[in-house]
Design a protein around this motif. Structure first.
Motif, PDB file in Angstrom:
ATOM      1  N   GLU A  21       9.145  10.832  26.385  1.00 40.67           N
ATOM      2  CA  GLU A  21      10.525  10.980  25.926  1.00 40.67           C
ATOM      3  C   GLU A  21      10.825  12.443  25.589  1.00 40.67           C
ATOM      4  O   GLU A  21      11.883  12.981  25.972  1.00 40.67           O
ATOM      5  N   LEU A  22       9.924  13.073  24.855  1.00 41.41           N
ATOM      6  CA  LEU A  22      10.125  14.473  24.491  1.00 41.41           C
ATOM      7  C   LEU A  22      10.141  15.359  25.731  1.00 41.41           C
ATOM      8  O   LEU A  22      10.968  16.280  25.851  1.00 41.41           O
ATOM      9  N   SER A  23       9.233  15.070  26.651  1.00 37.87           N
ATOM     10  CA  SER A  23       9.167  15.863  27.881  1.00 37.87           C
ATOM     11  C   SER A  23      10.480  15.790  28.654  1.00 37.87           C
ATOM     12  O   SER A  23      10.966  16.800  29.179  1.00 37.87           O
ATOM     13  N   ALA A  24      11.063  14.594  28.705  1.00 42.47           N
ATOM     14  CA  ALA A  24      12.335  14.442  29.422  1.00 42.47           C
ATOM     15  C   ALA A  24      13.409  15.323  28.807  1.00 42.47           C
ATOM     16  O   ALA A  24      14.231  15.925  29.524  1.00 42.47           O
ATOM     17  N   GLY A  25      13.407  15.422  27.481  1.00 41.16           N
ATOM     18  CA  GLY A  25      14.392  16.269  26.820  1.00 41.16           C
ATOM     19  C   GLY A  25      14.202  17.739  27.151  1.00 41.16           C
ATOM     20  O   GLY A  25      15.180  18.475  27.389  1.00 41.16           O
ATOM     21  N   TYR A  26      12.950  18.189  27.176  1.00 40.10           N
ATOM     22  CA  TYR A  26      12.685  19.587  27.512  1.00 40.10           C
ATOM     23  C   TYR A  26      12.999  19.867  28.982  1.00 40.10           C
ATOM     24  O   TYR A  26      13.594  20.904  29.324  1.00 40.10           O
ATOM     25  N   ARG A  27      12.617  18.939  29.853  1.00 43.92           N
ATOM     26  CA  ARG A  27      12.851  19.159  31.281  1.00 43.92           C
ATOM     27  C   ARG A  27      14.350  19.193  31.596  1.00 43.92           C
ATOM     28  O   ARG A  27      14.791  19.889  32.519  1.00 43.92           O
TER      29      ARG A  27
ATOM     30  N   THR B  10       6.899  21.239  31.409  1.00 46.78           N
ATOM     31  CA  THR B  10       6.036  20.534  30.467  1.00 46.78           C
ATOM     32  C   THR B  10       4.694  20.193  31.117  1.00 46.78           C
ATOM     33  O   THR B  10       4.616  19.932  32.327  1.00 46.78           O
ATOM     34  N   VAL B  11       3.660  20.194  30.297  1.00 46.55           N
ATOM     35  CA  VAL B  11       2.298  19.904  30.740  1.00 46.55           C
ATOM     36  C   VAL B  11       1.706  18.890  29.780  1.00 46.55           C
ATOM     37  O   VAL B  11       1.970  18.932  28.568  1.00 46.55           O
ATOM     38  N   VAL B  12       0.879  17.969  30.292  1.00 45.47           N
ATOM     39  CA  VAL B  12       0.226  16.990  29.427  1.00 45.47           C
ATOM     40  C   VAL B  12      -1.268  16.960  29.720  1.00 45.47           C
ATOM     41  O   VAL B  12      -1.711  17.119  30.851  1.00 45.47           O
ATOM     42  N   GLY B  13      -2.051  16.769  28.650  1.00 49.42           N
ATOM     43  CA  GLY B  13      -3.495  16.601  28.772  1.00 49.42           C
ATOM     44  C   GLY B  13      -3.980  15.719  27.650  1.00 49.42           C
ATOM     45  O   GLY B  13      -3.261  15.451  26.684  1.00 49.42           O
ATOM     46  N   GLY B  14      -5.217  15.244  27.767  1.00 49.36           N
ATOM     47  CA  GLY B  14      -5.767  14.394  26.715  1.00 49.36           C
ATOM     48  C   GLY B  14      -6.427  13.158  27.282  1.00 49.36           C
ATOM     49  O   GLY B  14      -6.445  12.921  28.497  1.00 49.36           O
ATOM     50  N   PHE B  15      -6.962  12.332  26.380  1.00 44.61           N
ATOM     51  CA  PHE B  15      -7.768  11.190  26.794  1.00 44.61           C
ATOM     52  C   PHE B  15      -6.987  10.144  27.580  1.00 44.61           C
ATOM     53  O   PHE B  15      -7.560   9.409  28.374  1.00 44.61           O
ATOM     54  N   ALA B  16      -5.681  10.038  27.373  1.00 43.95           N
ATOM     55  CA  ALA B  16      -4.921   8.983  28.039  1.00 43.95           C
ATOM     56  C   ALA B  16      -4.436   9.368  29.431  1.00 43.95           C
ATOM     57  O   ALA B  16      -3.897   8.535  30.150  1.00 43.95           O
ATOM     58  N   THR B  17      -4.632  10.614  29.840  1.00 43.24           N
ATOM     59  CA  THR B  17      -4.064  11.044  31.120  1.00 43.24           C
ATOM     60  C   THR B  17      -4.716  10.326  32.294  1.00 43.24           C
ATOM     61  O   THR B  17      -4.046   9.992  33.274  1.00 43.24           O
ATOM     62  N   GLN B  18      -6.022  10.086  32.211  1.00 40.66           N
ATOM     63  CA  GLN B  18      -6.697   9.430  33.320  1.00 40.66           C
ATOM     64  C   GLN B  18      -6.337   7.945  33.389  1.00 40.66           C
ATOM     65  O   GLN B  18      -6.084   7.402  34.462  1.00 40.66           O
ATOM     66  N   ALA B  19      -6.296   7.291  32.237  1.00 39.66           N
ATOM     67  CA  ALA B  19      -5.982   5.864  32.204  1.00 39.66           C
ATOM     68  C   ALA B  19      -4.545   5.592  32.650  1.00 39.66           C
ATOM     69  O   ALA B  19      -4.268   4.546  33.240  1.00 39.66           O
ATOM     70  N   PHE B  20      -3.628   6.517  32.351  1.00 36.59           N
ATOM     71  CA  PHE B  20      -2.209   6.325  32.697  1.00 36.59           C
ATOM     72  C   PHE B  20      -1.720   7.496  33.559  1.00 36.59           C
ATOM     73  O   PHE B  20      -0.683   8.093  33.294  1.00 36.59           O
ATOM     74  N   PHE B  21      -2.488   7.775  34.593  1.00 35.83           N
ATOM     75  CA  PHE B  21      -2.224   8.969  35.399  1.00 35.83           C
ATOM     76  C   PHE B  21      -0.852   8.937  36.062  1.00 35.83           C
ATOM     77  O   PHE B  21      -0.128   9.937  36.076  1.00 35.83           O
ATOM     78  N   ASP B  22      -0.460   7.805  36.625  1.00 32.78           N
ATOM     79  CA  ASP B  22       0.820   7.739  37.333  1.00 32.78           C
ATOM     80  C   ASP B  22       1.990   8.022  36.391  1.00 32.78           C
ATOM     81  O   ASP B  22       2.954   8.713  36.760  1.00 32.78           O
ATOM     82  N   MET B  23       1.911   7.500  35.169  1.00 34.00           N
ATOM     83  CA  MET B  23       2.979   7.764  34.196  1.00 34.00           C
ATOM     84  C   MET B  23       3.007   9.242  33.827  1.00 34.00           C
ATOM     85  O   MET B  23       4.084   9.832  33.676  1.00 34.00           O
ATOM     86  N   CYS B  24       1.830   9.834  33.684  1.00 32.39           N
ATOM     87  CA  CYS B  24       1.777  11.262  33.332  1.00 32.39           C
ATOM     88  C   CYS B  24       2.329  12.120  34.468  1.00 32.39           C
ATOM     89  O   CYS B  24       3.067  13.085  34.236  1.00 32.39           O
ATOM     90  N   ARG B  25       1.986  11.756  35.672  1.00 34.03           N
ATOM     91  CA  ARG B  25       2.430  12.554  36.825  1.00 34.03           C
ATOM     92  C   ARG B  25       3.948  12.544  36.956  1.00 34.03           C
ATOM     93  O   ARG B  25       4.560  13.557  37.331  1.00 34.03           O
ATOM     94  N   SER B  26       4.567  11.398  36.639  1.00 35.76           N
ATOM     95  CA  SER B  26       6.023  11.327  36.764  1.00 35.76           C
ATOM     96  C   SER B  26       6.746  11.852  35.527  1.00 35.76           C
ATOM     97  O   SER B  26       7.906  12.256  35.617  1.00 35.76           O
ATOM     98  N   GLY B  27       6.073  11.866  34.382  1.00 40.22           N
ATOM     99  CA  GLY B  27       6.741  12.240  33.145  1.00 40.22           C
ATOM    100  C   GLY B  27       6.634  13.702  32.762  1.00 40.22           C
ATOM    101  O   GLY B  27       7.320  14.152  31.834  1.00 40.22           O
TER     102      GLY B  27
END
Length: 440
Positions: free
Chosen positions: A77-83, A89-106
């Motif tokens: 949500e925050l990323s959408a506001g900045y974009r 925007t860039v994302v990293g962390g433990f959840a990126t691999q488990a939810f990769f498709d969501m991270c790639r689009s968000g």
């Protein structure tokens, strides 16, 4: 160039979680901040304590998010506001691999693995207008890392405990573990003198005496841990760490731990069922005598916290009574429990998927309380209600008295007093039915 590093908050029952301060702030932001070029001083924002408004906030050039699980949904949500304002925007962390498709689009870019070595390359790419959609650095060496930028951590978020890192990863192969998913059983350690250097730097900035090793398994290399503890003797500090059962059988480690200021060891007991431990890839723990190891730690004046999960296939409503009896009989100073979580990509998730027992999960629900699978002996609501009743009983005055009213507390009164106060503080978390992450 203006850069923000954000640790997003998460929603619980529709409300964004906010705290006056956190007991120990995540180390990721100051660790990454130290890796930026000298001409960039990133701003560190901890949203649990700070307001972050992409629409009206500063016009950053680049915003980086560090995520763990439930906060991914809000980070998107925050990323959408900045974009929307043209900010990358860039994302990293433990959840990126488990939810990769969501991270790639968000987000504009996704970091898989560790970020320290990625930061300089990413900044060069950004300045050249070629920010990559993905950066990978799964398990690089963590020696010769710069001192974390503790000076950039806002003082208004700093609680009583300061995080320190000695290693990353874990050689064990627990089938439910996000650390194993992220690092594939690799274990990397930092040079002991660099760890001790970070202690001195943190002490100079914060003036605190209490520290928490953020390592998933501080004693995965016992000789390495002992070297660090020898260097801590005489520094007049207090510390706690998460370890597996092995070091509780090592008198030299326990002696060094006590002499260097250990006030608590958090042990991943997981379950009292040897069968479930074997099934979960923790056969080494299934063949140990938990009570004997706890007594050994207590003989050195070191309180023990049990980290446990509920919802294994052999668990029934009677399991909770056995867990309470175990905790009280063995004078466990604290018990941290949460429902079993089948994280996407782990062997546990794959097994439950084959058995067609998985429920669809939104990362927004991944706060440690959402039952995302079909338990064998409960409905999802029954398991959660049993969990809350157990947690309430464990923080009752009766249970606290049973666990603390014994002669062993006099072997280390300060440590047991800290843990006693921790129990009373946790009563409000349980009473409000907050997620386990609120313990921080």
């Amino acid at each position: 160039m203006r850069v923000a590093l954000i640790d997003p908050s998460y929603r619980h029952e529709g409300r964004l979680m906010k705290f006056r301060r956190v007991g120990y702030f995540p180390l990721t932001l100051p660790r990454l901040a130290a890796c930026f070029p000298p001409d960039i001083t990133p701003e560190l924002l901890y949203e649990k304590c700070h307001d972050v408004n992409p629409a009206t906030g500063p016009a950053y050039d680049l915003v980086l998010f560090a995520i763990m699980g439930a906060n991914l949904a809000h980070a998107i949500e925050l990323s959408a506001g900045y974009r929307a304002r043209g900010i990358k925007t860039v994302v990293g962390g433990f959840a990126t691999q488990a939810f990769f498709d969501m991270c790639r689009s968000g987000f504009d870019s996704v970091v898989l693995g560790d970020g320290e070595e990625v930061i300089p390359r990413m900044i060069d790419d950004f300045r050249a207008g070629r920010l990559a959609s993905m950066y990978e650095n799964p398990a690089p060496s963590i020696e010769r890392l710069p001192v974390p930028r503790y000076d950039l951590v806002p003082q208004d978020v700093v609680g009583n405990i300061i995080p320190i890192e000695a290693s990353r990863g874990c050689p064990n192969a627990c089938d439910f573990c996000s650390v194993t998913l992220q690092y594939q059983r690799t274990f990397r350690k930092r040079a002991p003198d660099e760890v001790l250097r970070d202690f001195d730097a943190a002490r100079a900035v914060f003036g605190r005496r209490v520290y928490y090793f953020t390592d998933p398994n501080f004693t995965a290399d016992l000789a390495h841990a002992k070297t660090i503890l020898r260097g801590l003797i005489g520094k007049n500090i207090l510390w706690l760490a998460s370890v597996d059962v092995h070091p509780l059988a090592d008198d030299e480690f326990l002696s060094l731990a006590r002499r260097s200021g250990c006030f608590n060891l958090q042990i991943g007991f997981e379950t009292l069922s040897p069968h479930e431990l074997e099934e979960s890839g923790k056969g080494f723990a299934a063949r140990t005598d938990y009570p004997a190891l706890i007594r050994r730690a207590h003989s050195f004046g070191i309180p023990v916290t049990a980290l446990m999960m509920v919802g294994f296939d052999s668990d029934t409503p009677a399991t909770f009574g056995r867990m309470q009896h175990f905790a009280e009989k063995n004078h466990l100073s604290f018990v941290v429990t949460h429902p079993l979580i089948p994280i996407p990509g782990t062997p546990l998730h794959e097994k439950l998927s084959r058995q067609k027992r998985l429920k669809e999960i939104d990362p927004a629900d991944a706060n440690g309380l959402y039952i995302s699978f079909l338990p064998k002996h409960f409905t999802e609501s029954e398991l959660l209600e049993c969990y809350w009743r157990f947690s309430t009983r464990m923080q009752s005055l009766r249970s606290i008295v049973r666990r603390f009213l014994w002669p062993g507390v006099f072997r280390n009164p300060i440590a047991y007093l800290i843990m006693l106060l921790t129990n009373f503080a946790a009563r409000s978390v349980i009473a409000r039915r907050l997620p386990p992450g609120a313990y921080e």
